[in-house]
Scaffold this motif. Structure first.
Motif, mmCIF file in Angstrom:
data_model
loop_
_atom_site.group_PDB
_atom_site.id
_atom_site.type_symbol
_atom_site.label_atom_id
_atom_site.label_comp_id
_atom_site.label_asym_id
_atom_site.label_seq_id
_atom_site.Cartn_x
_atom_site.Cartn_y
_atom_site.Cartn_z
ATOM 1 N N VAL A 13 0.834 -1.197 0.000
ATOM 2 C CA VAL A 13 0.000 0.000 0.000
ATOM 3 C C VAL A 13 0.873 1.254 0.000
ATOM 4 O O VAL A 13 0.624 2.193 -0.759
ATOM 5 C CB VAL A 13 -0.968 -0.008 1.204
ATOM 6 N N SER A 14 1.901 1.278 0.830
ATOM 7 C CA SER A 14 2.790 2.443 0.896
ATOM 8 C C SER A 14 3.474 2.698 -0.443
ATOM 9 O O SER A 14 3.601 3.845 -0.879
ATOM 10 C CB SER A 14 3.844 2.253 1.985
ATOM 11 N N LEU A 15 3.909 1.627 -1.092
ATOM 12 C CA LEU A 15 4.532 1.775 -2.412
ATOM 13 C C LEU A 15 3.532 2.317 -3.427
ATOM 14 O O LEU A 15 3.860 3.207 -4.221
ATOM 15 C CB LEU A 15 5.118 0.444 -2.883
ATOM 16 N N ASP A 16 2.323 1.797 -3.410
ATOM 17 C CA ASP A 16 1.296 2.298 -4.325
ATOM 18 C C ASP A 16 1.033 3.782 -4.085
ATOM 19 O O ASP A 16 0.874 4.555 -5.039
ATOM 20 C CB ASP A 16 -0.004 1.509 -4.170
ATOM 21 N N GLN A 17 1.018 4.197 -2.814
ATOM 22 C CA GLN A 17 0.804 5.610 -2.505
ATOM 23 C C GLN A 17 1.959 6.473 -3.019
ATOM 24 O O GLN A 17 1.737 7.549 -3.556
ATOM 25 C CB GLN A 17 0.645 5.811 -1.001
ATOM 26 N N CYS A 18 3.179 5.988 -2.848
ATOM 27 C CA CYS A 18 4.344 6.748 -3.326
ATOM 28 C C CYS A 18 4.330 6.888 -4.837
ATOM 29 O O CYS A 18 4.560 7.986 -5.372
ATOM 30 C CB CYS A 18 5.642 6.075 -2.878
ATOM 31 N N TRP A 19 4.078 5.791 -5.541
ATOM 32 C CA TRP A 19 4.041 5.863 -7.003
ATOM 33 C C TRP A 19 2.915 6.783 -7.479
ATOM 34 O O TRP A 19 3.075 7.554 -8.425
ATOM 35 C CB TRP A 19 3.900 4.477 -7.624
ATOM 36 N N ASP A 20 1.769 6.721 -6.807
ATOM 37 C CA ASP A 20 0.656 7.596 -7.156
ATOM 38 C C ASP A 20 1.039 9.056 -6.946
ATOM 39 O O ASP A 20 0.734 9.918 -7.783
ATOM 40 C CB ASP A 20 -0.572 7.240 -6.314
ATOM 41 N N LEU A 21 1.720 9.347 -5.851
ATOM 42 C CA LEU A 21 2.145 10.711 -5.569
ATOM 43 C C LEU A 21 3.110 11.215 -6.645
ATOM 44 O O LEU A 21 2.990 12.352 -7.115
ATOM 45 C CB LEU A 21 2.792 10.783 -4.188
ATOM 46 N N LEU A 22 4.038 10.367 -7.064
ATOM 47 C CA LEU A 22 4.946 10.757 -8.150
ATOM 48 C C LEU A 22 4.180 11.044 -9.434
ATOM 49 O O LEU A 22 4.473 12.018 -10.132
ATOM 50 C CB LEU A 22 5.971 9.658 -8.418
ATOM 51 N N ARG A 23 3.208 10.195 -9.761
ATOM 52 C CA ARG A 23 2.406 10.423 -10.980
ATOM 53 C C ARG A 23 1.638 11.738 -10.890
ATOM 54 O O ARG A 23 1.552 12.483 -11.872
ATOM 55 C CB ARG A 23 1.460 9.252 -11.217
ATOM 56 N N GLN A 24 1.079 12.031 -9.716
ATOM 57 C CA GLN A 24 0.371 13.304 -9.535
ATOM 58 C C GLN A 24 1.316 14.485 -9.747
ATOM 59 O O GLN A 24 0.969 15.453 -10.431
ATOM 60 C CB GLN A 24 -0.179 13.414 -8.112
ATOM 61 N N ARG A 25 2.500 14.405 -9.149
ATOM 62 C CA ARG A 25 3.476 15.492 -9.262
ATOM 63 C C ARG A 25 3.880 15.714 -10.724
ATOM 64 O O ARG A 25 3.957 16.850 -11.187
ATOM 65 C CB ARG A 25 4.706 15.205 -8.405
ATOM 66 N N ARG A 26 4.104 14.636 -11.435
ATOM 67 C CA ARG A 26 4.484 14.749 -12.849
ATOM 68 C C ARG A 26 3.354 15.343 -13.670
ATOM 69 O O ARG A 26 3.585 16.182 -14.555
ATOM 70 C CB ARG A 26 4.903 13.391 -13.401
ATOM 71 N N ALA A 27 2.130 14.918 -13.399
ATOM 72 C CA ALA A 27 0.982 15.445 -14.140
ATOM 73 C C ALA A 27 0.807 16.936 -13.870
ATOM 74 O O ALA A 27 0.559 17.712 -14.808
ATOM 75 C CB ALA A 27 -0.283 14.680 -13.755
ATOM 76 N N LEU A 28 0.941 17.331 -12.623
ATOM 77 C CA LEU A 28 0.829 18.756 -12.304
ATOM 78 C C LEU A 28 1.934 19.553 -12.986
ATOM 79 O O LEU A 28 1.683 20.615 -13.566
ATOM 80 C CB LEU A 28 0.882 18.958 -10.787
ATOM 81 N N ARG A 29 3.143 19.037 -12.936
ATOM 82 C CA ARG A 29 4.289 19.716 -13.568
ATOM 83 C C ARG A 29 4.054 19.841 -15.073
ATOM 84 O O ARG A 29 4.285 20.911 -15.659
ATOM 85 C CB ARG A 29 5.567 18.941 -13.278
ATOM 86 N N ASP A 30 3.609 18.752 -15.691
ATOM 87 C CA ASP A 30 3.358 18.763 -17.139
ATOM 88 C C ASP A 30 2.256 19.748 -17.525
ATOM 89 O O ASP A 30 2.249 20.276 -18.639
ATOM 90 C CB ASP A 30 2.986 17.365 -17.636
ATOM 91 N N ALA A 31 1.338 19.982 -16.595
ATOM 92 C CA ALA A 31 0.248 20.920 -16.861
ATOM 93 C C ALA A 31 0.629 22.357 -16.513
ATOM 94 O O ALA A 31 -0.199 23.263 -16.601
ATOM 95 C CB ALA A 31 -0.988 20.507 -16.062
ATOM 96 N N GLY A 32 1.888 22.546 -16.107
ATOM 97 C CA GLY A 32 2.349 23.885 -15.761
ATOM 98 C C GLY A 32 1.925 24.329 -14.371
ATOM 99 O O GLY A 32 1.966 25.516 -14.057
ATOM 100 N N LEU A 33 1.528 23.375 -13.549
ATOM 101 C CA LEU A 33 1.081 23.684 -12.196
ATOM 102 C C LEU A 33 2.142 23.295 -11.180
ATOM 103 O O LEU A 33 3.144 22.671 -11.521
ATOM 104 C CB LEU A 33 -0.238 22.955 -11.910
ATOM 105 N N ASP A 34 1.903 23.644 -9.942
ATOM 106 C CA ASP A 34 2.847 23.383 -8.859
ATOM 107 C C ASP A 34 2.783 21.918 -8.425
ATOM 108 O O ASP A 34 1.761 21.474 -7.897
ATOM 109 C CB ASP A 34 2.521 24.288 -7.668
ATOM 110 N N PRO A 35 3.858 21.153 -8.608
ATOM 111 C CA PRO A 35 3.842 19.739 -8.207
ATOM 112 C C PRO A 35 3.694 19.565 -6.699
ATOM 113 O O PRO A 35 3.242 18.511 -6.240
ATOM 114 C CB PRO A 35 5.181 19.202 -8.701
ATOM 115 N N ASP A 36 4.014 20.598 -5.924
ATOM 116 C CA ASP A 36 3.868 20.502 -4.471
ATOM 117 C C ASP A 36 2.405 20.499 -4.028
ATOM 118 O O ASP A 36 2.114 20.265 -2.853
ATOM 119 C CB ASP A 36 4.618 21.632 -3.778
#
Length: 80
Positions: free
Chosen positions: A42-65
């Protein structure tokens, strides 16, 4: 949390997971080890999901934080 810190956390979790899988394969895993393996998944799935969210936000020109770790029920409910 930065991408590097998330990657570091993933590496730590994977290392622990490998140790527990080795115990499992050797037949010496305890019930606590098996529960911990489930927690690690579960922890690994959460970490990978968080990375995907950060990348998507960055790609959209938004703040990955702005990305936040999602609840286990959410990340475990994703369909592949």
């Amino acid at each position: 949390m930065t991408d590097d810190r998330i990657h570091g956390r993933i590496e730590d979790l994977v290392s622990e997971e490998h140790e527990l899988w080795e115990r499992e394969a050797a037949g010496s895993a305890t019930d606590d080890d098996k529960r911990r393996l489930d927690e690690l998944k579960v922890s690994l799935d959460q970490c990978w999901d968080l990375l995907r969210q950060r990348r998507a936000l960055r790609d959209a020109g938004l703040d990955p934080d702005a990305a936040r770790a999602r609840d286990p029920d959410v990340v475990e409910g994703y369909e592949q």
